[in-house]
Design an enzyme around this catalytic site. Structure first.
Site, PDB file in Angstrom:
ATOM      1  CD  GLU A  10      -2.997   1.007   2.224  1.00  0.00           C
ATOM      2  OE1 GLU A  10      -3.779   0.056   2.022  1.00  0.00           O
ATOM      3  OE2 GLU A  10      -3.099   1.788   3.192  1.00  0.00           O
ATOM      4  CB  THR A  26      -4.321   5.604   1.043  1.00  0.00           C
ATOM      5  OG1 THR A  26      -3.356   6.654   0.855  1.00  0.00           O
ATOM      6  CG2 THR A  26      -3.627   4.373   1.570  1.00  0.00           C
ATOM      7  NE  ARG A  62     -17.398   6.303   8.908  1.00  0.00           N
ATOM      8  CZ  ARG A  62     -17.297   6.289  10.224  1.00  0.00           C
ATOM      9  NH1 ARG A  62     -18.330   5.897  10.961  1.00  0.00           N
ATOM     10  NH2 ARG A  62     -16.169   6.645  10.813  1.00  0.00           N
ATOM     11  CG  ASP A 110     -10.972   9.837   8.915  1.00  0.00           C
ATOM     12  OD1 ASP A 110     -11.095   8.668   9.336  1.00  0.00           O
ATOM     13  OD2 ASP A 110      -9.898  10.346   8.563  1.00  0.00           O
ATOM     14  CB  ALA A 118     -17.963   0.874   3.991  1.00  0.00           C
ATOM     15  CD  GLN A 139       6.639   3.596  11.630  1.00  0.00           C
ATOM     16  OE1 GLN A 139       7.823   3.280  11.729  1.00  0.00           O
ATOM     17  NE2 GLN A 139       5.780   2.944  10.874  1.00  0.00           N
TER      18      GLN A 139
END
Length: 294
Positions: free
Chosen positions: A17, A48, A106, A108, A124, A210
């Protein structure tokens, strides 16, 4: 080629990704990232979608570029706050770029939800039904530890079943760091009658920031061994990078050894990290898929 067909034909699949630049029409760096990752021979690559659709055009362009590199792409698409006309325009753009696979999300929730939510496209599952109507192979997101907004895991599984019943062809998990939690999640899916393929989402931890960011965004469970690793090597970037790659590699090896058939790596647009992980697992994937190297 649809991801549905890829998953049906592969004993174990591997996907990456990436995310678009926040700058409109800024493709140079992410195109190079995509090309570097394509050289590692993933089965497909996912692109994304920015919050509120802020990178919608970039997502479609990058997904199209990946397909021009002869690798199937999976374009993300969110629906909350979008009108049917907006969604249909994006769907048409995807079709014109030859995109066959979409991850239905869906998105945020906007702060002013009452004004932003469009009836019929607040979940979604609503977007999934629309995408299936237009002939796409559709993926959905899932959360091994439960969606942050779900009151409990049973409700979360019920909501996930709505998506699957709406036509989702496969599921990809949010990142997780404890494989036992994932195995428990798979058992709950099977008990609920959810039978679509589930891809395990793996994110290598290679910097101290992270961990705090992941906890802030998803409240993911961080095993004590991973916390200890980050604490021990927080002042040595090279050591933490190496340890994070080893941890992610071991997660993947354990998953594949226990029959998991799809691994999805969140690369954070860092081909060098993905390449180091592949160095640790490429022969394992070849063995699983019956590939013999000369």
């Amino acid at each position: 080629m649809t991801i549905r067909d890829i998953l049906a034909s592969k004993k174990v699949s591997l996907s990456f990704e990436i995310f678009p630049s926040k700058q409109p029409n800024d493709f140079t760096k992410v195109f190079q990232t995509a090309e570097d990752l394509v050289s590692l021979h993933p089965d497909f690559m996912s692109v994304t979608y920015g919050a509120g659709g802020t990178t919608r055009v970039n997502t479609v362009e990058i997904a199209s570029h990946i397909q021009n590199l002869q690798v199937p792409s999976l374009a993300h698409l969110t629906c909350v706050g979008s009108s049917e006309e907006d969604l249909l325009n994006t769907i048409q753009s995807m079709k014109s770029h030859g995109i066959e696979n979409v991850l239905a999300l869906r998105g945020d929730l906007p702060k002013d939800l009452d004004n932003a939510t469009i009836p019929g496209f607040s979940h979604a599952s609503d977007l999934t039904a629309l995408l299936k109507k237009h002939g796409f192979c559709v993926g959905g997101a899932c959360y091994p530890e439960g969606h942050p907004e779900s009151s409990n895991r049973e409700v979360d599984i019920d909501n996930l079943k709505y998506k699957v019943d709406a036509g989702v062809d496969f599921l990809t998990t949010q990142m997780f760091f404890d494989n036992d939690m994932f195995y428990s999640f798979l058992y709950r899916l099977q008990s609920a009658g959810i039978r679509v393929p589930v891809l395990a989402g793996i994110m290598p931890i290679t910097s101290p920031n992270q961990i705090s960011r992941i906890i802030e965004l998803s409240d993911a469970f961080i095993p004590k061994e991973l916390l200890a690793m980050c604490d021990r090597f927080k002042d040595s970037p090279d050591a933490l990078r190496q340890a994070g790659i080893a941890y992610a590699s071991q997660q993947i090896i354990d998953l594949v050894s226990n029959g998991v058939r799809g691994i999805h790596i969140y690369t954070m647009n860092k081909p060098s990290i993905a390449r180091a992980i592949m160095h640790n697992i490429d022969c394992i994937f070849d063995a699983c898929n019956g590939v013999v190297r000369e």
